[in-house]
Design an enzyme around this catalytic site. Structure first.
Site, PDB file in Angstrom:
ATOM      1  N   ASP A 296      -6.860  -6.269   4.197  1.00 40.67           N
ATOM      2  CA  ASP A 296      -6.167  -4.980   4.263  1.00 40.67           C
ATOM      3  C   ASP A 296      -6.220  -4.422   5.678  1.00 40.67           C
ATOM      4  O   ASP A 296      -7.300  -4.189   6.231  1.00 40.67           O
ATOM      5  CB  ASP A 296      -6.877  -4.021   3.282  1.00 40.67           C
ATOM      6  CG  ASP A 296      -6.200  -2.659   3.171  1.00 40.67           C
ATOM      7  OD1 ASP A 296      -5.135  -2.459   3.763  1.00 40.67           O
ATOM      8  OD2 ASP A 296      -6.778  -1.795   2.473  1.00 40.67           O
TER       9      ASP A 296
ATOM     10  N   MET B 230     -11.725  -5.623   5.330  1.00 43.97           N
ATOM     11  CA  MET B 230     -10.909  -4.697   6.125  1.00 43.97           C
ATOM     12  C   MET B 230     -10.624  -5.328   7.492  1.00 43.97           C
ATOM     13  O   MET B 230     -11.546  -5.743   8.198  1.00 43.97           O
ATOM     14  CB  MET B 230     -11.635  -3.365   6.336  1.00 43.97           C
ATOM     15  CG  MET B 230     -11.694  -2.464   5.118  1.00 43.97           C
ATOM     16  SD  MET B 230     -10.109  -2.146   4.312  1.00 43.97           S
ATOM     17  CE  MET B 230      -9.219  -1.270   5.608  1.00 43.97           C
TER      18      MET B 230
ATOM     19  N   ASP C 212      -4.830   4.009  -2.061  1.00 42.19           N
ATOM     20  CA  ASP C 212      -5.868   4.297  -1.062  1.00 42.19           C
ATOM     21  C   ASP C 212      -6.408   5.735  -1.106  1.00 42.19           C
ATOM     22  O   ASP C 212      -6.102   6.533  -0.200  1.00 42.19           O
ATOM     23  CB  ASP C 212      -5.305   4.034   0.341  1.00 42.19           C
ATOM     24  CG  ASP C 212      -5.073   2.563   0.630  1.00 42.19           C
ATOM     25  OD1 ASP C 212      -6.039   1.788   0.597  1.00 42.19           O
ATOM     26  OD2 ASP C 212      -3.909   2.196   0.907  1.00 42.19           O
TER      27      ASP C 212
ATOM     28  N   MET D  25     -11.923   4.953  -0.579  1.00 45.08           N
ATOM     29  CA  MET D  25     -12.571   5.248   0.709  1.00 45.08           C
ATOM     30  C   MET D  25     -13.183   6.631   0.576  1.00 45.08           C
ATOM     31  O   MET D  25     -12.755   7.600   1.229  1.00 45.08           O
ATOM     32  CB  MET D  25     -11.530   5.151   1.837  1.00 45.08           C
ATOM     33  CG  MET D  25     -11.191   3.705   2.172  1.00 45.08           C
ATOM     34  SD  MET D  25      -9.601   3.506   2.997  1.00 45.08           S
ATOM     35  CE  MET D  25      -8.516   3.537   1.578  1.00 45.08           C
TER      36      MET D  25
ATOM     37  N   SER E  24       0.843  -1.191   0.000  1.00 48.17           N
ATOM     38  CA  SER E  24       0.000   0.000   0.000  1.00 48.17           C
ATOM     39  C   SER E  24       0.884   1.250   0.000  1.00 48.17           C
ATOM     40  O   SER E  24       1.650   1.489   0.937  1.00 48.17           O
ATOM     41  CB  SER E  24      -0.902   0.015   1.233  1.00 48.17           C
ATOM     42  OG  SER E  24      -1.435   1.308   1.384  1.00 48.17           O
TER      43      SER E  24
ATOM     44  N   HIS F 151      -8.425   1.227  -3.890  1.00 48.57           N
ATOM     45  CA  HIS F 151      -9.353   0.968  -2.791  1.00 48.57           C
ATOM     46  C   HIS F 151      -9.960   2.315  -2.394  1.00 48.57           C
ATOM     47  O   HIS F 151      -9.334   3.088  -1.662  1.00 48.57           O
ATOM     48  CB  HIS F 151      -8.549   0.320  -1.645  1.00 48.57           C
ATOM     49  CG  HIS F 151      -9.266   0.233  -0.336  1.00 48.57           C
ATOM     50  ND1 HIS F 151      -8.598   0.124   0.869  1.00 48.57           N
ATOM     51  CD2 HIS F 151     -10.589   0.226  -0.032  1.00 48.57           C
ATOM     52  CE1 HIS F 151      -9.473   0.058   1.850  1.00 48.57           C
ATOM     53  NE2 HIS F 151     -10.695   0.128   1.337  1.00 48.57           N
TER      54      HIS F 151
ATOM     55  N   HIS G 263      -1.218  -1.231  -4.379  1.00 51.16           N
ATOM     56  CA  HIS G 263      -2.480  -0.887  -3.706  1.00 51.16           C
ATOM     57  C   HIS G 263      -2.519   0.621  -3.431  1.00 51.16           C
ATOM     58  O   HIS G 263      -1.598   1.188  -2.838  1.00 51.16           O
ATOM     59  CB  HIS G 263      -2.580  -1.672  -2.395  1.00 51.16           C
ATOM     60  CG  HIS G 263      -3.865  -1.497  -1.659  1.00 51.16           C
ATOM     61  ND1 HIS G 263      -5.008  -2.203  -1.968  1.00 51.16           N
ATOM     62  CD2 HIS G 263      -4.192  -0.691  -0.612  1.00 51.16           C
ATOM     63  CE1 HIS G 263      -5.988  -1.843  -1.148  1.00 51.16           C
ATOM     64  NE2 HIS G 263      -5.517  -0.920  -0.304  1.00 51.16           N
TER      65      HIS G 263
ATOM     66  N   MET H 144      -8.698   8.674  -0.172  1.00 48.29           N
ATOM     67  CA  MET H 144      -9.575   8.952   0.982  1.00 48.29           C
ATOM     68  C   MET H 144     -10.077  10.383   0.875  1.00 48.29           C
ATOM     69  O   MET H 144      -9.351  11.261   0.402  1.00 48.29           O
ATOM     70  CB  MET H 144      -8.789   8.806   2.294  1.00 48.29           C
ATOM     71  CG  MET H 144      -8.198   7.438   2.517  1.00 48.29           C
ATOM     72  SD  MET H 144      -7.414   7.359   4.160  1.00 48.29           S
ATOM     73  CE  MET H 144      -6.516   5.813   4.005  1.00 48.29           C
TER      74      MET H 144
END
Ligand code: DX5
Ligand code: ZN
Length: 233
Positions: A180, A144, A42, A75, A15, A73, A40, A44
């Site tokens: 994750d 998660m 992320d 969020m 990540s 991913h 990966h 957000m």
């Protein structure tokens, strides 16, 4: 002993959240060369989770630095207005949270219509039954094992039982089961034994801050998971 959970290939997905943001391209290249299978990412939004990271433009800038699968991913809520931007930025697979909106099935279909693999993620408080009716339109289930928002948290043990439930639900389907949060070389074996084939790791990969340490860190996670799957190291 035959290992029914080993049907999908083992994947280690560093990540980027735990990397040095001042040199994202370099960090992507480093984990690529250190043995990452997926990268990966992320995003957000400071709304769905209490942190803000990066969006499609940063991913687009990272894209030329690796040919590996870009595993996004999201969020963010809502996610639907941004799916096309993430697809165009070069994400190969896009995972949305089951908790992020009222029309999960539509979001997953939209990702597939964009030509990308569609993933669904569930938070620690969300039961596996929440994804029962959309399992036919997903390519990835992301369990998660921390509350999303920050790296460096401890693995929540009840995720193991959820992974087993997801494995049973996915039996016979070509679905990657991803986990994750708080993944380390010390718990990779039990995570793989529970049925996850894709292991995301941020701090456990980027600790040390050098290519050599990334290599050692990825190998340690991979070897622990591979032996739990009954695979030669
Ligand atoms: C957190 C992110 C994770 C995070 C994991 O919300 O989804 O991908 O980077 O970090 P570690 O491996 O440090 O728990
Ligand atoms: Zn993540």
């Amino acid at each position: 002993m035959s290992q029914p959970f080993a049907s999908r290939p083992l994947v280690i997905a560093p990540s980027i959240l735990a990397s040095d943001f001042a040199k994202l391209g370099e960090e992507v290249r480093a984990v690529d060369q250190a043995g990452a299978d997926w990268i990966h990412l992320d995003p957000m939004d400071g709304h769905f989770v209490p942190n803000i990271t990066f969006g499609p433009d940063a991913i687009k800038a990272m894209r030329p630095h690796s040919k590996k699968i870009f595993d996004a991913h999201l969020m963010i809520a809502p996610c639907d207005p941004y799916l096309e931007a993430f697809a165009k930025a070069g994400c190969d697979q896009i995972t949305v949270h089951a908790e992020a909106g009222p029309h999960l099935h539509r979001s997953l279909q939209a990702i597939r219509t964009l030509g990308k693999k569609a993933g669904v993620s569930i938070n620690p408080a969300t039961p596996v039954s929440a994804i029962e009716h959309i399992i036919d339109v997903v390519d990835i289930v992301l369990v998660m094992s921390i509350n999303p928002g920050f790296g460096g948290q401890s693995f929540i043990p009840s995720a193991l039982e959820k992974i087993s439930q997801v494995r049973a639900m996915c039996a016979g389907r070509p679905i990657d089961i991803e986990v994750d949060g708080g993944v380390t070389a010390a718990n990779a074996a039990e995570i793989a034994a529970a049925g996850a084939n894709a292991l995301v790791a941020g701090s456990a990969v980027f600790k040390g801050g050098t290519m050599d340490s990334y290599k050692t860190n990825i190998s340690a996670i991979r070897n622990a998971a591979a032996s739990a799957r009954g695979e030669a190291i």
